[in-house]
Structure formats: structure tokens, C-alpha cells
Write a protein that holds these residues in place. Structure first.
Motif, short mmCIF file in Angstrom:
data_model
loop_
_atom_site.label_atom_id
_atom_site.label_comp_id
_atom_site.label_asym_id
_atom_site.label_seq_id
_atom_site.Cartn_x
_atom_site.Cartn_y
_atom_site.Cartn_z
N LEU A 3 0.82 -1.21 0.00
CA LEU A 3 0.00 0.00 0.00
C LEU A 3 0.86 1.26 0.00
N THR A 4 1.99 1.21 0.65
CA THR A 4 2.89 2.36 0.62
C THR A 4 4.18 1.96 -0.09
N MET A 5 4.84 2.94 -0.66
CA MET A 5 6.05 2.66 -1.43
C MET A 5 7.25 3.29 -0.75
N SER A 6 8.36 2.60 -0.79
CA SER A 6 9.59 3.18 -0.27
C SER A 6 10.05 4.28 -1.21
N SER A 7 10.99 5.09 -0.73
CA SER A 7 11.51 6.18 -1.55
C SER A 7 12.15 5.63 -2.83
N THR A 8 12.87 4.51 -2.68
CA THR A 8 13.52 3.92 -3.86
C THR A 8 12.50 3.41 -4.86
N ASN A 9 11.44 2.74 -4.37
CA ASN A 9 10.41 2.24 -5.27
C ASN A 9 9.68 3.38 -5.97
N ALA A 10 9.43 4.46 -5.24
CA ALA A 10 8.76 5.63 -5.84
C ALA A 10 9.63 6.24 -6.94
N GLN A 11 10.95 6.29 -6.69
CA GLN A 11 11.86 6.83 -7.70
C GLN A 11 11.91 5.92 -8.93
N ASN A 12 11.95 4.61 -8.69
CA ASN A 12 11.99 3.67 -9.81
C ASN A 12 10.72 3.75 -10.64
N PRO A 316 12.90 14.10 -12.81
CA PRO A 316 12.14 12.91 -13.23
C PRO A 316 11.93 11.90 -12.11
N SER A 317 12.88 11.75 -11.21
CA SER A 317 12.75 10.76 -10.13
C SER A 317 11.71 11.16 -9.09
N HIS A 318 11.21 12.40 -9.16
CA HIS A 318 10.19 12.88 -8.22
C HIS A 318 8.79 12.94 -8.85
N LEU A 319 8.61 12.31 -9.97
CA LEU A 319 7.34 12.40 -10.69
C LEU A 319 6.18 11.88 -9.84
N VAL A 320 6.35 10.73 -9.19
CA VAL A 320 5.30 10.17 -8.34
C VAL A 320 4.98 11.12 -7.19
N GLY A 373 0.00 5.80 -1.79
CA GLY A 373 1.24 6.30 -2.38
C GLY A 373 1.25 6.16 -3.89
N GLY A 374 2.43 5.98 -4.46
CA GLY A 374 2.56 5.91 -5.92
C GLY A 374 1.87 4.71 -6.53
N SER A 375 1.60 3.67 -5.74
CA SER A 375 0.95 2.48 -6.28
C SER A 375 -0.45 2.76 -6.80
#
Length: 492
Positions: A3-12, A316-320, A373-375
Motif C-alpha cells: 500500500l505504501t512505497m519506499s523512496s527507492t520504489n517511488a523513484q523507480n 524525473p525521479s520525483h514524478l510520483v 502512495g505511488g501504487s
């Protein structure tokens, strides 16, 4: 996904979505290409239409690209929007006599922010009797000045303006437009096209733009150069009143269409991608729960979010994160019952739209979106499938992007050839109305430049033409293959 994304997953996920949007035509370069192509097409249509109808009673119009079509970010299932502005008619804060244009005066007393009533200032003595077109425009507006105030002012009816203009545009039995939706004319159902055409009048009232120009801004967007450029742009009034006003039929809405388009063009590549993603998400996930979330509201949300964002948030890595910030802003506006128009902050885009149980449900829904989150973006079926494909076949996207972008560039070249040929023929040959639409495609394909452009497009889209012919595929089936492949231009 959790349900929530880590910072790395959000960037990816952000970087993956950037690649996907680039591959499907939403790089800044392709967006600018479509925007310029729309402007070019409307200029040609303007020349054609004004030349064709120059001997009729119809006034000359300027064609202005509007909405996502003019901005170059139209989604596959969106309408095509444009505006027609009357030439030689202007509305100003304080009216004056003028011999070269018909002058209207804005009266914003007792109107909601962003709306105005208008009064005809010009009179017949203002014009040279030889300028018949000016007199026609004057008479056109005079017959709609029905409501007289105690002080003697006569307001021009926006409702009558729409009705009479619609009748005028459907002269000669063409019947192109069949109905009104808000300020827009929409085509008859049998034309099978999605077009909104808004008739407008130029507005040069300085109060709103001065406030917008001089308000304080704490971050990098928009730049001072863009702010200065926008401050000198014209506005428009369109025939639609405040739905909560007793004077709705005599009110007009003030808008800054070309200024908003300039602001969109000043967005960076990442900002544009955030705009596209929010539009996709709004149409698929948010609007079924949030009826107020029109494409115009989405644009205003993006403007506010970008103005409130520091430059370090626009990579670009902050799009989410930008999408999450936009959802948070929408929730904040719903809680406070106020979503300010970006150009006219006093105008509340949520006025009367969200209240009671609906408001509670919307806040709860937006809270859930933020919690995910981004999901939440992966709940958009098209985006989910694209992300899955980018993971399973990463080498496919660069190849597809190169093919798709080149196809679109050739298609734009073909469109320009068709419009160039059409304008020359319609202006010089002045064909009859009855044969205009039936003969145009055949006549265009007799033009060498058009034929060469079409052949270039066909070979690019169907490079396996020779092998298809050798295998016995019919011409009709090859043409269907060509059309099916062209549909790949509009996956999102």
C-alpha cells in the motif's frame, strides 16, 4: 505492490513512467510538435473559412487553439477544443468611441469573480457608413441588448448571443453544429467527431491580469520572463453566466486561454509528464468519485502545484511525488470548499459543487489515494500494463518510441500539405458549398506534395509492404493493417 512505497520504489516507478510517457508521445518535444501543428492547422482553417464566407453576413473570426488539443497533450479519448474570437469586437473596462472596432464595456457589479455583464458602447455614428461589416457587427450586438437597467444600461444577453451565433454558423444548410454545452457548440451526432467550439470576444480588462502579475511567488516557476509575457496577453469573454446568479442569461465568463496555453508551454519535461499523468489518473480513477474534477480543474491544480514546488522537486525521479502532492492539494481544496482559479484566484472552481455526504466521501477517497502512495497510479489499467511491459521487455520501448515519433512527424507533414493545398484551392477556386466536403479529399490527393507525404507515411508505417504483397495480401487488407498500426499513436 504494498500500500505504501519506499523512496527507492517511488523513484523507480517515476523513472519507469517517464520512459513510458516518452515512448507514447508525451516527451516535451512531441508535445510541442502537436501544439504547433494545431496552431498551424487552425490558421489555415481560419483563412479558408473567412475567405469562403466573406460574401455572407457572417463576421470574420480568429481561430484560437484551446484545451489539451492546443497544448499538445490531448489524450486518446478527449475532445478537440478551439475558440473563435470575433475580429474587430473588443470588451474593455471603460468603453470609448472608436471607428475601427465595435467596443463593449465590462460591468462586473453584482457578479461573481470571473464573470461580467457587457454593455454596447459604440453607436452607428462611430462608423464610416462605407464600413458595412462594422455596422453589421454593431447591429448583430444591438439586437441582443435586451435587458435595460434603471440607469439606462442595456446588457447584451449571452444566451441570445449563443442562439443567434449558432443559427448564423449553420447557414446554407451545412448544419455542422447541433447543440450547446456550456459556452461550447458541439457538432451534430451524425458527423462522428468530438469537437467543442467556443465563440468568444476579446477582453482587455487589466484588473485581473495586474493582480496575477504582481502577486508574490516563492519558487522558480513561472519565470519572471513568462510572467511578463503573460501579463501583456489578451483575455476573452465567453457566453456563459454564473449558474447561481439571477442574471445568468446576461453574464459572460472571463478567461485567459492563450495565457494558460503559454504557461503550459513553459512547463518543463517533468512538469508536463505530471500534468499528463494527473489527467490520465483523473479521467480513470478520480472523476467517477469527484465529478468536479474536469480537465480544466486538473490544469489549474497543476499550475498551483508547480508554482508551490521547489526546483529540486521537479526532477524525473520525483514524478510520483508530484502526483501525490497534486492529490493532497485537491483534498485540501475540498476540505476548505475552495479551489482557486489560477488566473483569477477569487473565482472558486468548487463553488457549489461539493457538500454534505458527498464531501465526506470524496475526502475519504482522496485520503485512501494518498495512503496508497505511488501504487495508486498502477490502478490505471493502461499504466499498469505499460509498466509491466517495460519490466518484461525493456528493449521494446526505445525502438517503439523512435518509430512512433517519426510516424507522428510525417503525419504532421502530411496534414500541412493537405491544409496548404486546401487553402489555395478554396480561396482561388471558391467551390460551391454542396461540393466542398465531398470533393476535397479527392482533390487533395491530386497534389504532388500531398501524394509524396502520404507515400512516405505509408512506407514508414508498413515497411513490410513488399513481403505482404508477395504473400498475397490484398490491397484492402494492407490498408487495414496501415490503419491499425496508426492507432498505436494513441495508446494513452
Amino acid at each position: 505492490m504494498p500500500l505504501t512505497m519506499s523512496s527507492t520504489n517511488a523513484q523507480n516507478l517515476s523513472l519507469s513512467l517517464c520512459t513510458i510517457l516518452d515512448s507514447f508521445g508525451y516527451s516535451k518535444e512531441q508535445i510541442e510538435l502537436r501544439s504547433k501543428e494545431m496552431d498551424y492547422s487552425l490558421q489555415k482553417i481560419e483563412i479558408t473559412a473567412n475567405s469562403f464566407f466573406k460574401y455572407s453576413l457572417l463576421p470574420e473570426l480568429t481561430y484560437v487553439s484551446a484545451g489539451s488539443t492546443g497544448e499538445g497533450i490531448r489524450l486518446s479519448d478527449s475532445d478537440i477544443d478551439y475558440m473563435n474570437a470575433f475580429q474587430d469586437i473588443i470588451c474593455v473596462d471603460e468603453g470609448f468611441e472608436n471607428s475601427v472596432c465595435v467596443v463593449l464595456e465590462s460591468d462586473r457589479t453584482s457578479t461573481a469573480p470571473g464573470y461580467t455583464k457587457i454593455v454596447l458602447i459604440s453607436n452607428l455614428d462611430s462608423f464610416d457608413l462605407r464600413t458595412s461589416s462594422m455596422i453589421e457587427k454593431y447591429m448583430y450586438l444591438q439586437i441582443m441588448s435586451k435587458y435595460r437597467t434603471q440607469s439606462g444600461k442595456k446588457y447584451i444577453s449571452s444566451e441570445q448571443f449563443k442562439g443567434i451565433t449558432l443559427d448564423a454558423m449553420n447557414l446554407f444548410g451545412l448544419k455542422i453544429f447541433g447543440k450547446c454545452s456550456g459556452p461550447a457548440f458541439q457538432p451534430n451526432d451524425d458527423l462522428k467527431v468530438q469537437i467543442d467550439s467556443v465563440i468568444s470576444i476579446y477582453f482587455y480588462g487589466g484588473n485581473y491580469l495586474n493582480k496575477w502579475t504582481n502577486r508574490s511567488r516563492n519558487h522558480a516557476w513561472p519565470t519572471s520572463e513568462v510572467v511578463n509575457e503573460v501579463s501583456q496577453m489578451e483575455g476573452y469573454i465567453v457566453p456563459i453566466g454564473d449558474k447561481q446568479s439571477d442574471m445568468q442569461a446576461y453574464e459572460w465568463r472571463i478567461c485567459y486561454t492563450t495565457a494558460e496555453k503559454r504557461l503550459v508551454s513553459s512547463l518543463s519535461d517533468t512538469q508536463l509528464k505530471a500534468y499528463v499523468l494527473l489527467k490520465i489518473m483523473a479521467k480513470t480513477l478520480l472523476k467517477p468519485r469527484c465529478n468536479f474534477l474536469t480537465s480544466y480543474v486538473v490544469k489549474n491544480v497543476i499550475f498551483w502545484v508547480m508554482e508551490m514546488s521547489d526546483s529540486c522537486e521537479l526532477s524525473p525521479s520525483h514524478l510520483v511525488n508530484l502526483i501525490q502532492k497534486a492529490i493532497f492539494f485537491i483534498k485540501h481544496c475540498v476540505i476548505n470548499n475552495h479551489l482557486p482559479n489560477y488566473m483569477i484566484p477569487e473565482r472558486n472552481l468548487l463553488r457549489g459543487d461539493v457538500f454534505g455526504k458527498d464531501k465526506v466521501a470524496i475526502i475519504s477517497f482522496l485520503s485512501d489515494c494518498l495512503e496508497e502512495g505511488g501504487s495508486i497510479l498502477l490502478k490505471v489499467p493502461k499504466l499498469y500494463h505499460c509498466v509491466a511491459l517495460s519490466i518484461s521487455k525493456p528493449d521494446l520501448f526505445p525502438v517503439f518510441r523512435k518509430w512512433r515519433d517519426e510516424t507522428e512527424r510525417i503525419l504532421c507533414l502530411l496534414t500541412e500539405c493537405i491544409y496548404d493545398f486546401s487553402v489555395v484551392n478554396l480561396v482561388e477556386q471558391n467551390p460551391s458549398v454542396d461540393g466542398l466536403f465531398n470533393s476535397l479529399p479527392r482533390r487533395c490527393m491530386s497534389d504532388n506534395k500531398t501524394v509524396v507525404a502520404f507515400e512516405k507515411l505509408f512506407i514508414h508505417v508498413v515497411p513490410d509492404l513488399w513481403s505482404l504483397e508477395c504473400s498475397g495480401t490484398t490491397e484492402e487488407d494492407i490498408y487495414q493493417i496501415f490503419l491499425e498500426r496508426l492507432k498505436l499513436l494513441k495508446i494513452l
